[in-house]
Design a protein around this motif. Structure first.
Motif, PDB file in Angstrom:
ATOM      1  N   PRO A  84       1.374  -5.027 -10.992  1.00  0.00           N
ATOM      2  CA  PRO A  84       0.073  -4.473 -11.357  1.00  0.00           C
ATOM      3  C   PRO A  84      -0.375  -3.459 -10.306  1.00  0.00           C
ATOM      4  O   PRO A  84       0.005  -3.563  -9.136  1.00  0.00           O
ATOM      5  CB  PRO A  84      -0.855  -5.691 -11.402  1.00  0.00           C
ATOM      6  N   VAL A  85      -1.170  -2.493 -10.744  1.00  0.00           N
ATOM      7  CA  VAL A  85      -1.538  -1.368  -9.889  1.00  0.00           C
ATOM      8  C   VAL A  85      -3.044  -1.332  -9.658  1.00  0.00           C
ATOM      9  O   VAL A  85      -3.832  -1.542 -10.589  1.00  0.00           O
ATOM     10  CB  VAL A  85      -1.096  -0.039 -10.539  1.00  0.00           C
ATOM     11  N   TRP A  86      -3.414  -1.037  -8.421  1.00  0.00           N
ATOM     12  CA  TRP A  86      -4.811  -0.791  -8.050  1.00  0.00           C
ATOM     13  C   TRP A  86      -4.832   0.557  -7.346  1.00  0.00           C
ATOM     14  O   TRP A  86      -4.068   0.781  -6.409  1.00  0.00           O
ATOM     15  CB  TRP A  86      -5.301  -1.867  -7.099  1.00  0.00           C
ATOM     16  N   VAL A  87      -5.684   1.455  -7.781  1.00  0.00           N
ATOM     17  CA  VAL A  87      -5.793   2.752  -7.132  1.00  0.00           C
ATOM     18  C   VAL A  87      -6.992   2.704  -6.185  1.00  0.00           C
ATOM     19  O   VAL A  87      -8.101   2.326  -6.585  1.00  0.00           O
ATOM     20  CB  VAL A  87      -5.948   3.901  -8.153  1.00  0.00           C
ATOM     21  N   LEU A  88      -6.744   3.061  -4.944  1.00  0.00           N
ATOM     22  CA  LEU A  88      -7.774   3.073  -3.902  1.00  0.00           C
ATOM     23  C   LEU A  88      -8.098   4.506  -3.511  1.00  0.00           C
ATOM     24  O   LEU A  88      -7.264   5.404  -3.648  1.00  0.00           O
ATOM     25  CB  LEU A  88      -7.276   2.316  -2.665  1.00  0.00           C
ATOM     26  N   TRP A 142       1.191  -6.911  -5.877  1.00  0.00           N
ATOM     27  CA  TRP A 142       0.333  -5.778  -6.248  1.00  0.00           C
ATOM     28  C   TRP A 142       0.841  -4.513  -5.578  1.00  0.00           C
ATOM     29  O   TRP A 142       1.318  -4.558  -4.445  1.00  0.00           O
ATOM     30  CB  TRP A 142      -1.111  -6.000  -5.774  1.00  0.00           C
ATOM     31  N   LEU A 143       0.662  -3.398  -6.266  1.00  0.00           N
ATOM     32  CA  LEU A 143       0.887  -2.077  -5.686  1.00  0.00           C
ATOM     33  C   LEU A 143      -0.474  -1.401  -5.591  1.00  0.00           C
ATOM     34  O   LEU A 143      -1.190  -1.299  -6.592  1.00  0.00           O
ATOM     35  CB  LEU A 143       1.812  -1.238  -6.564  1.00  0.00           C
ATOM     36  N   ALA A 144      -0.841  -0.963  -4.398  1.00  0.00           N
ATOM     37  CA  ALA A 144      -2.106  -0.255  -4.188  1.00  0.00           C
ATOM     38  C   ALA A 144      -1.797   1.175  -3.779  1.00  0.00           C
ATOM     39  O   ALA A 144      -1.277   1.424  -2.694  1.00  0.00           O
ATOM     40  CB  ALA A 144      -2.935  -0.939  -3.107  1.00  0.00           C
ATOM     41  N   VAL A 145      -2.080   2.115  -4.672  1.00  0.00           N
ATOM     42  CA  VAL A 145      -1.846   3.528  -4.388  1.00  0.00           C
ATOM     43  C   VAL A 145      -3.121   4.087  -3.768  1.00  0.00           C
ATOM     44  O   VAL A 145      -4.201   4.011  -4.347  1.00  0.00           O
ATOM     45  CB  VAL A 145      -1.456   4.310  -5.657  1.00  0.00           C
ATOM     46  N   VAL A 146      -2.979   4.625  -2.573  1.00  0.00           N
ATOM     47  CA  VAL A 146      -4.118   5.098  -1.781  1.00  0.00           C
ATOM     48  C   VAL A 146      -4.234   6.617  -1.943  1.00  0.00           C
ATOM     49  O   VAL A 146      -3.559   7.374  -1.262  1.00  0.00           O
ATOM     50  CB  VAL A 146      -3.946   4.696  -0.296  1.00  0.00           C
ATOM     51  N   GLY A 147      -5.082   7.032  -2.885  1.00  0.00           N
ATOM     52  CA  GLY A 147      -5.275   8.456  -3.156  1.00  0.00           C
ATOM     53  C   GLY A 147      -5.247   8.731  -4.651  1.00  0.00           C
ATOM     54  O   GLY A 147      -4.169   8.784  -5.256  1.00  0.00           O
ATOM     55  N   PHE A 199       0.853  -1.183   0.000  1.00  0.00           N
ATOM     56  CA  PHE A 199       0.000   0.000   0.000  1.00  0.00           C
ATOM     57  C   PHE A 199       0.889   1.232   0.000  1.00  0.00           C
ATOM     58  O   PHE A 199       1.869   1.287   0.744  1.00  0.00           O
ATOM     59  CB  PHE A 199      -0.914   0.014   1.225  1.00  0.00           C
ATOM     60  N   CYS A 200       0.528   2.213  -0.804  1.00  0.00           N
ATOM     61  CA  CYS A 200       1.306   3.442  -0.884  1.00  0.00           C
ATOM     62  C   CYS A 200       0.403   4.628  -0.619  1.00  0.00           C
ATOM     63  O   CYS A 200      -0.487   4.928  -1.428  1.00  0.00           O
ATOM     64  CB  CYS A 200       1.953   3.562  -2.259  1.00  0.00           C
ATOM     65  N   GLY A 201       0.617   5.294   0.513  1.00  0.00           N
ATOM     66  CA  GLY A 201      -0.125   6.497   0.828  1.00  0.00           C
ATOM     67  C   GLY A 201       0.460   7.696   0.098  1.00  0.00           C
ATOM     68  O   GLY A 201       1.468   7.584  -0.603  1.00  0.00           O
TER      69      GLY A 201
END
Length: 190
Positions: free
Chosen positions: A159-163, A128-133, A39-41
């Motif tokens: 792969p990227v998921w944007v949250l 997975w990379l989840a970008v939070v914002g 997760f990446c804030g």
């Protein structure tokens, strides 16, 4: 002053002076090779800068969303952030320095943070990379029309998921709809 690492099991609230002193501080990543999801804030807020823990401000919905989505068996407290590793999860930020608000960051900082994140992802190789914002993602990666959800592109090979931003200020996303989006990611990442 208490400083990072002091939260533990006891609720700690930084004073106004400690919050002011946290401006510009950095906090350590919670990261290891081969995570299921990193997760990446956007960047640490002053509360996180003062405590040394990610998503530490009371009212931030990151930790409850992780639990509600099934990533963790209970709601972890920010002081328990290193327990994420046992669940194959980690957390980092696009920009390392703590600010009172994300809008204090420049576009250049976000783009530089995006480049640094790509290198970090290539090094640690999360599934997975989840970008939070979403707004920060759009700026950092030059994707002005990007929306929440899975992306076609990869960053650092992942792969990227944007949250959505889990801040309590982001009232557009309720705790329920936020947890649903986190759950969609969990289902894809398992």
């Amino acid at each position: 002053m208490p400083g990072p690492g002091r939260l533990g099991r006891v609720a700690y609230r930084p004073t106004k002076a400690e919050l002011a002193a946290a401006h510009g501080r950095t906090i350590e990543d919670v990261i290891a090779p081969g995570l299921r999801v990193l997760f990446c804030g956007i960047n640490p807020g002053l509360y996180s800068g003062a405590t040394g823990h990610h998503f530490a401000r009371p009212g931030n919905r990151f930790w409850p969303a992780l639990h509600a989505a099934g990533f963790t068996p209970r709601v972890l407290r920010p002081g328990e952030q290193h327990e994420l590793l046992r669940y194959g999860l980690g957390v980092t930020n696009l920009v390392a320095r703590a600010t009172a608000r994300a809008d204090e960051l420049t576009s250049d900082e976000l783009r530089a943070g995006g480049a640094a994140l790509a290198a970090k992802v290539a090094r640690y190789r999360p599934a997975w990379l989840a970008v939070v914002g979403i707004t920060a993602y759009r700026t950092a990666f030059g994707q002005p029309k990007a929306d929440v959800g899975p992306r076609d592109e990869r960053i650092g090979g992942a792969p990227v998921w944007v949250l959505p931003n889990p801040s309590g200020l982001n009232a557009h996303w309720t705790p329920t709809t936020l947890a649903e989006e986190f759950r969609r990611l969990r289902e894809a990442a398992c």
